[in-house]
Design a protein around this motif. Sequence first.
Motif, mmCIF file in Angstrom:
data_model
loop_
_atom_site.group_PDB
_atom_site.id
_atom_site.type_symbol
_atom_site.label_atom_id
_atom_site.label_comp_id
_atom_site.label_asym_id
_atom_site.label_seq_id
_atom_site.Cartn_x
_atom_site.Cartn_y
_atom_site.Cartn_z
ATOM 1 N N ILE A 1 39.207 19.937 71.477
ATOM 2 C CA ILE A 1 39.005 21.004 70.486
ATOM 3 C C ILE A 1 40.336 21.667 70.152
ATOM 4 O O ILE A 1 40.681 21.889 68.988
ATOM 5 C CB ILE A 1 38.005 22.046 71.021
ATOM 6 N N MET A 2 41.127 21.946 71.228
ATOM 7 C CA MET A 2 42.426 22.574 71.009
ATOM 8 C C MET A 2 43.375 21.633 70.271
ATOM 9 O O MET A 2 44.084 22.040 69.350
ATOM 10 C CB MET A 2 43.018 22.962 72.370
ATOM 11 N N LEU A 3 43.365 20.363 70.675
ATOM 12 C CA LEU A 3 44.253 19.387 70.045
ATOM 13 C C LEU A 3 43.932 19.230 68.549
ATOM 14 O O LEU A 3 44.818 19.271 67.694
ATOM 15 C CB LEU A 3 44.115 18.037 70.750
ATOM 16 N N GLN A 4 42.654 19.078 68.243
ATOM 17 C CA GLN A 4 42.266 18.876 66.839
ATOM 18 C C GLN A 4 42.535 20.124 66.005
ATOM 19 O O GLN A 4 42.952 20.040 64.846
ATOM 20 C CB GLN A 4 40.783 18.487 66.772
ATOM 21 N N LYS A 5 42.300 21.306 66.589
ATOM 22 C CA LYS A 5 42.519 22.556 65.852
ATOM 23 C C LYS A 5 43.988 22.701 65.487
ATOM 24 O O LYS A 5 44.339 23.040 64.351
ATOM 25 C CB LYS A 5 42.042 23.738 66.686
ATOM 26 N N HIS A 6 44.891 22.463 66.489
ATOM 27 C CA HIS A 6 46.315 22.607 66.194
ATOM 28 C C HIS A 6 46.805 21.524 65.235
ATOM 29 O O HIS A 6 47.686 21.756 64.406
ATOM 30 C CB HIS A 6 47.112 22.582 67.505
ATOM 31 N N THR A 7 46.239 20.336 65.372
ATOM 32 C CA THR A 7 46.619 19.267 64.440
ATOM 33 C C THR A 7 46.218 19.627 63.013
ATOM 34 O O THR A 7 46.995 19.453 62.066
ATOM 35 C CB THR A 7 45.936 17.953 64.852
ATOM 36 N N LEU A 8 45.001 20.141 62.859
ATOM 37 C CA LEU A 8 44.541 20.536 61.528
ATOM 38 C C LEU A 8 45.350 21.718 61.004
ATOM 39 O O LEU A 8 45.657 21.780 59.797
ATOM 40 C CB LEU A 8 43.057 20.895 61.586
ATOM 41 N N LEU A 9 45.702 22.645 61.889
ATOM 42 C CA LEU A 9 46.505 23.783 61.467
ATOM 43 C C LEU A 9 47.856 23.312 60.924
ATOM 44 O O LEU A 9 48.347 23.810 59.905
ATOM 45 C CB LEU A 9 46.703 24.748 62.646
ATOM 46 N N HIS A 10 48.456 22.358 61.614
ATOM 47 C CA HIS A 10 49.725 21.793 61.134
ATOM 48 C C HIS A 10 49.531 21.081 59.800
ATOM 49 O O HIS A 10 50.363 21.215 58.881
ATOM 50 C CB HIS A 10 50.265 20.803 62.184
ATOM 51 N N ARG A 11 48.429 20.379 59.679
ATOM 52 C CA ARG A 11 48.172 19.626 58.449
ATOM 53 C C ARG A 11 47.899 20.550 57.275
ATOM 54 O O ARG A 11 48.322 20.274 56.146
ATOM 55 C CB ARG A 11 46.970 18.698 58.674
ATOM 56 N N MET A 12 47.209 21.654 57.518
ATOM 57 C CA MET A 12 46.811 22.549 56.428
ATOM 58 C C MET A 12 47.945 23.431 55.932
ATOM 59 O O MET A 12 47.738 24.264 55.051
ATOM 60 C CB MET A 12 45.648 23.435 56.866
ATOM 61 N N ASN A 13 49.140 23.253 56.478
ATOM 62 C CA ASN A 13 50.283 23.958 55.909
ATOM 63 C C ASN A 13 50.527 23.544 54.456
ATOM 64 O O ASN A 13 51.190 24.257 53.706
ATOM 65 C CB ASN A 13 51.550 23.696 56.740
ATOM 66 N N ASP A 14 50.006 22.371 54.119
ATOM 67 C CA ASP A 14 50.081 21.895 52.731
ATOM 68 C C ASP A 14 48.655 21.604 52.257
ATOM 69 O O ASP A 14 48.291 20.468 51.992
ATOM 70 C CB ASP A 14 50.959 20.648 52.634
ATOM 71 N N SER A 15 47.856 22.670 52.180
ATOM 72 C CA SER A 15 46.420 22.484 51.948
ATOM 73 C C SER A 15 46.123 21.929 50.570
ATOM 74 O O SER A 15 45.109 21.257 50.366
ATOM 75 C CB SER A 15 45.690 23.822 52.132
ATOM 76 N N PHE A 16 46.992 22.185 49.581
ATOM 77 C CA PHE A 16 46.689 21.726 48.220
ATOM 78 C C PHE A 16 46.748 20.208 48.106
ATOM 79 O O PHE A 16 46.122 19.630 47.232
ATOM 80 C CB PHE A 16 47.673 22.351 47.222
#
Length: 705
Positions: free
Chosen positions: A81-96
Amino acid sequence: MPTLLPGKNGAFHRQCEVVGMPEMAALIKAITNARLKKVPLAMEASGGALVFCGLEKTQRQGVEELISAMPCNFDHASLFIMLQKHTLLHRMNDSFSCLGWFSPGQVFVLDEYCARYGVRGCHRHLCYLKDLMDFSDNNALVDPTLLHYSYAFCASHVHGNRPDGMGTVTEQEKEEFEEIRSRLLTLLEKQITHFRYCFPFGRPEGALKATLSLLERVLMKDITTPVPPEEMRKIVQKCLEKAALINYSQLTEYAQIEADNSQASPEKRLEDMIRLGELCMEVLQQNDEHHSEAFSWWPEAMGEHAETFLSLYTVDMDAALAVQPQDSWDSFPLFQLLNNFLRTDPHLCNGTFHKHLQDLYIPLVVRYIDLMESSIAQSIHRGFEQETWQSVNNGSATSEDLFWKLDALQMFVMDLHWPEPEFAKHLEQRLKLMASDMMEACVKRTKAAFDAKMQKSCKSTDFRVPLSVCTMFNVLMDAKKQCSKLCVLDQGCLAIRAFPIAPVDVSPPLLVLQQQYHSKIDVLIDEAFKEMISSLVSKFAAVLDGVLSKLSRYDEGTFFSSILSFTVKAAAKYVDVPKPGMDLADTYITFVRQNQDILRDRVSDEMYTEKIFDQWYNSLMKAVCAWLTDRLDQQLHVYQLKTLIKIVKKSYRDFRLQGVLDGTLNNKSYETVYNRLTIEEATAAVSAADGLQGITMRDSDEEEG
């Protein structure tokens, strides 16, 4: 624990470095090397120190314990859960650009982690849905298709309907799924309610349609039972009703229109309504252009949304119109603005708001036409009383003003584009009947002024057609042209002099009466033309009668002729007596030519000018023919002969130059006159060789004048 293969672990380590997880990369590298080389992890060193890629000394504390720990002793579901959350957080830096989708490298890392440590797929996607909804709640763009994929995967496990039949689910996952389902349903309804702001201008493309598809999927009780269409329609309808209120509230806030603006002036409130109406139409056009396709399964829902949206505008519009001064026409642009938009929309045309708008403006339109009719009638009365008959464009000042007002009024009503056909026919019909009445009054007043002018004119060769008479002809000609545009109704309109709002049955007798009524004005103008041309020609004929009466003095056997002959013979014994000159003929020819020039220059329609010339020429020849017929049994005096020859020859040539056709020129009267004068000329030539002084009925083109 799964077997660690060098190649696979090396790829996993490289993917961790690529996707921005250096700590994970360091752990994987250290664990893999230690297990392959069978050495204690703490002894793996380079230059006496354990190397961890990208870690500072302060960050290494406790890492040794993690590396040396047994993987089976950790709760990898919680760690994932922690790994996926941080990975998604990094990915969503360019959400558009990502819209919540992981990059291929990140997907590889997460897949590898799940495969190594036995993280359940249902658990993985439930966590993914939670993280994605967290971002959506914070107004980040998340692809609804991605939500649909994860939700469908979890639903197939929960409902036990996986295609391969291998799905399993825990009680905790089922509970989490129901919570997520409820939360997702709320999120989707919120997004549909705020569709203009969650999917601005339909972007991302197809996202709104995918959101509606996901909503339908979430509403399904299981994976196979479809949602009843009525249930889906009600939810969409409820969301769009809320959307109408939200959109209008934000629109009024954007337009800076206060809820309580009762202190503002009527002009300011009307101006605000026009500006707000433009914004409302722009919003509805954007909805139709960018979002209507997504709601294509519920077209009536979008229509109801637009009506609800406009009903909120109705409250402000009614309040603004209620404070407008009586008999003020400044609000008509608002009607034209709204009606031009509504009548082209198949869902809004003659809808609730559109009919309310018509009901508001029907009394205003009727009142406006009433006042304009009274105003035009008064302007006709005052204008013709003070008319100077100076030429203005195609007529006089009064006629030009009249035709302009009638045309402007009809164009105004036409530009309203009244949407209700029956009332539109009544509007058109009343204006046409009004124009006919005004045109009739104009023609009668012009004809009366013409008659008064002709009665005051002299009957001598000094008579010249007044310029005011030419203007009167032009007024009638302009009325004739305007009649076809202002007075002719389209086929099928009714003949009613009143202005009923209730529908009236169409019947053939009424249609015949309508056609007869509008043909009346045409007949009136034609009759007026005939009478005016006849009166003018009669004036010309009266002048010629005066000339011929002077020639009658020279008839043989008359008292004046006897005195004239005796006086000339007695005086001739002592002095040279001058013979009568051609002043009478020259004066009449000048009269004819100057009046021809006036008519040619001042009368605007060549057809009517030629009619005047034709009738004038016929009248002239008939008068001369009749005068000669009365003297068949006597020979003409030389002076009579010379005068008539010159008048006939010059008139023939002048009228031919003015465009009178040969068939008219060489009529029976002319032939009779020509033959008689030729005979008289021959007789005079025998009895007095020098008596005619070169004046002859032969071709006189070489003669001067």
